[in-house]
Design an enzyme around this catalytic site. Structure first.
Site, PDB file in Angstrom:
ATOM      1  N   TRP A  31       7.631 -10.830   3.503  1.00 41.68           N
ATOM      2  CA  TRP A  31       7.189 -10.902   2.102  1.00 41.68           C
ATOM      3  C   TRP A  31       8.149 -10.094   1.241  1.00 41.68           C
ATOM      4  O   TRP A  31       8.532  -8.978   1.609  1.00 41.68           O
ATOM      5  CB  TRP A  31       5.768 -10.331   1.965  1.00 41.68           C
ATOM      6  CG  TRP A  31       4.724 -11.386   1.775  1.00 41.68           C
ATOM      7  CD1 TRP A  31       4.112 -12.114   2.738  1.00 41.68           C
ATOM      8  CD2 TRP A  31       4.165 -11.809   0.518  1.00 41.68           C
ATOM      9  NE1 TRP A  31       3.201 -12.972   2.176  1.00 41.68           N
ATOM     10  CE2 TRP A  31       3.214 -12.812   0.818  1.00 41.68           C
ATOM     11  CE3 TRP A  31       4.371 -11.449  -0.813  1.00 41.68           C
ATOM     12  CZ2 TRP A  31       2.461 -13.446  -0.183  1.00 41.68           C
ATOM     13  CZ3 TRP A  31       3.632 -12.085  -1.801  1.00 41.68           C
ATOM     14  CH2 TRP A  31       2.702 -13.076  -1.473  1.00 41.68           C
ATOM     15  N   ILE A  90       3.683  -5.689  -3.645  1.00 43.02           N
ATOM     16  CA  ILE A  90       3.804  -5.601  -5.106  1.00 43.02           C
ATOM     17  C   ILE A  90       2.498  -6.069  -5.735  1.00 43.02           C
ATOM     18  O   ILE A  90       1.947  -7.115  -5.357  1.00 43.02           O
ATOM     19  CB  ILE A  90       5.015  -6.422  -5.608  1.00 43.02           C
ATOM     20  CG1 ILE A  90       6.308  -5.842  -4.993  1.00 43.02           C
ATOM     21  CG2 ILE A  90       5.083  -6.397  -7.135  1.00 43.02           C
ATOM     22  CD1 ILE A  90       7.580  -6.555  -5.361  1.00 43.02           C
ATOM     23  N   HIS A  96      -6.112  -7.827  -3.799  1.00 43.89           N
ATOM     24  CA  HIS A  96      -5.417  -8.063  -2.531  1.00 43.89           C
ATOM     25  C   HIS A  96      -4.424  -6.933  -2.216  1.00 43.89           C
ATOM     26  O   HIS A  96      -4.329  -6.476  -1.075  1.00 43.89           O
ATOM     27  CB  HIS A  96      -4.684  -9.409  -2.599  1.00 43.89           C
ATOM     28  CG  HIS A  96      -4.198  -9.906  -1.284  1.00 43.89           C
ATOM     29  ND1 HIS A  96      -5.033 -10.360  -0.300  1.00 43.89           N
ATOM     30  CD2 HIS A  96      -2.944 -10.013  -0.777  1.00 43.89           C
ATOM     31  CE1 HIS A  96      -4.328 -10.729   0.751  1.00 43.89           C
ATOM     32  NE2 HIS A  96      -3.060 -10.531   0.484  1.00 43.89           N
TER      33      HIS A  96
HETATM   34  N1  LIG Z   1       1.181  -9.999  -1.355  1.00 46.41           N
HETATM   35  C1  LIG Z   1       1.898  -9.416  -0.395  1.00 46.41           C
HETATM   36  C2  LIG Z   1       1.612  -9.639   0.962  1.00 46.41           C
HETATM   37  N2  LIG Z   1       0.606 -10.426   1.316  1.00 46.41           N
HETATM   38  C3  LIG Z   1       0.508 -11.030   2.623  1.00 46.41           C
HETATM   39  C4  LIG Z   1      -0.176 -10.151   3.660  1.00 46.41           C
HETATM   40  O1  LIG Z   1       0.640  -9.048   4.024  1.00 46.41           O
HETATM   41  C5  LIG Z   1      -0.457 -10.934   4.912  1.00 46.41           C
HETATM   42  O2  LIG Z   1       0.737 -11.479   5.413  1.00 46.41           O
HETATM   43  C6  LIG Z   1      -1.458 -12.073   4.711  1.00 46.41           C
HETATM   44  O3  LIG Z   1      -2.629 -11.583   4.112  1.00 46.41           O
HETATM   45  C7  LIG Z   1      -1.805 -12.728   6.061  1.00 46.41           C
HETATM   46  O4  LIG Z   1      -2.452 -11.797   6.926  1.00 46.41           O
HETATM   47  N3  LIG Z   1       2.377  -9.016   1.908  1.00 46.41           N
HETATM   48  C8  LIG Z   1       3.400  -8.196   1.557  1.00 46.41           C
HETATM   49  O5  LIG Z   1       4.093  -7.644   2.443  1.00 46.41           O
HETATM   50  N4  LIG Z   1       3.674  -7.972   0.242  1.00 46.41           N
HETATM   51  C9  LIG Z   1       2.946  -8.549  -0.745  1.00 46.41           C
HETATM   52  O6  LIG Z   1       3.241  -8.292  -1.942  1.00 46.41           O
HETATM   53  C1  LIG Z   2      -0.153  -7.676  -2.966  1.00 50.84           C
HETATM   54  C2  LIG Z   2      -0.527  -9.082  -3.010  1.00 50.84           C
HETATM   55  O1  LIG Z   2      -1.061  -9.586  -2.093  1.00 50.84           O
HETATM   56  C3  LIG Z   2      -0.301  -9.810  -4.274  1.00 50.84           C
HETATM   57  O2  LIG Z   2       1.048 -10.190  -4.400  1.00 50.84           O
HETATM   58  C4  LIG Z   2      -1.225 -10.981  -4.361  1.00 50.84           C
HETATM   59  O3  LIG Z   2      -1.252 -11.378  -5.679  1.00 50.84           O
HETATM   60  P1  LIG Z   2      -2.633 -11.741  -6.400  1.00 50.84           P
HETATM   61  O4  LIG Z   2      -3.494 -10.518  -6.366  1.00 50.84           O
HETATM   62  O5  LIG Z   2      -2.206 -12.112  -7.788  1.00 50.84           O
HETATM   63  O6  LIG Z   2      -3.233 -12.887  -5.640  1.00 50.84           O
END
Ligand SMILES: Nc1c(NC[C@H](O)[C@H](O)[C@H](O)CO)[nH]c(=O)[nH]c1=O
Ligand SMILES: CC(=O)[C@@H](O)COP(=O)(O)O
Length: 161
Positions: A31, A90, A96
């Protein structure tokens, strides 16, 4: 002290333990790959600069930062002296962000408490992409470099304890 006032990416090589015999695992989240590749480069270059053999740096990728915990757990089972977890979370529009940050921070803390091989936390948790850019090889240095130095120091501490 904020990163803006304390840039640890500049270090005194003479104060770093000899790392030439150590083997490191680096687990990298895909990511925000533009950020995590910068962090990986910072970590890799710092390990090499401090005498680590390229063959003694093992890299695995995982899909996101949340998966770093499992990836690092499996990496601990390899013959490595320390593990570096690299990720970039981020802030988006929902909660989330908080769950991913909480999960990965607590998970890596648990691996450090429960197991022998130290795991270094190189996971950026930024409000904006700009903040992440500035900390992955930008004006606030490179947290990957700092993580590599921490990994060498922890491998040495493990060896001596
Ligand atoms: N939004 C971000 C994520 N989201 C994905 C989660 O880490 C994970 O892969 C998913 O929920 C499946 O289990 N990951 C990051 O590293 N950075 C982000 O900004
Ligand atoms: C950190 C995250 O998972 C984020 O990028 C997800 O974005 P959102 O909260 O707008 O769905």
């Amino acid at each position: 002290m904020a990163t803006a006032n304390k840039n640890l990416s500049h270090y005194d090589k003479n104060t770093i333990p000899d790392a030439s015999k150590f083997r490191f695992g680096i687990v990298v989240s895909e990511w925000n790959a533009n950020i995590t590749e910068g962090l990986y480069k910072g970590a890799y270059d710092a390990l090499i600069e401090n005498g680590v053999q390229p063959a003694n740096i093992v890299r695995w990728n995982v899909p996101g930062s949340f998966e770093l915990v499992y990836g690092c757990k499996k990496m601990q089972e390899q013959m490595v002296n320390a593990v570096i977890a690299i990720g970039s979370v981020i802030q988006g529009e929902t909660k989330h962000f908080d769950f991913v940050c909480e999960g990965v921070a607590q998970g890596i803390k648990d691996l450090n408490v429960m197991r022998e091989t130290p795991v270094i936390f190189c996971v950026l948790t930024d409000n904006t992409m700009q903040q992440a850019i500035e900390r992955s090889g930008g004006k606030h240095g490179n947290k990957g470099t700092e993580a590599a130095i921490a990994a060498i120091k922890m491998a040495e501490l493990r060896k001596n304890s």
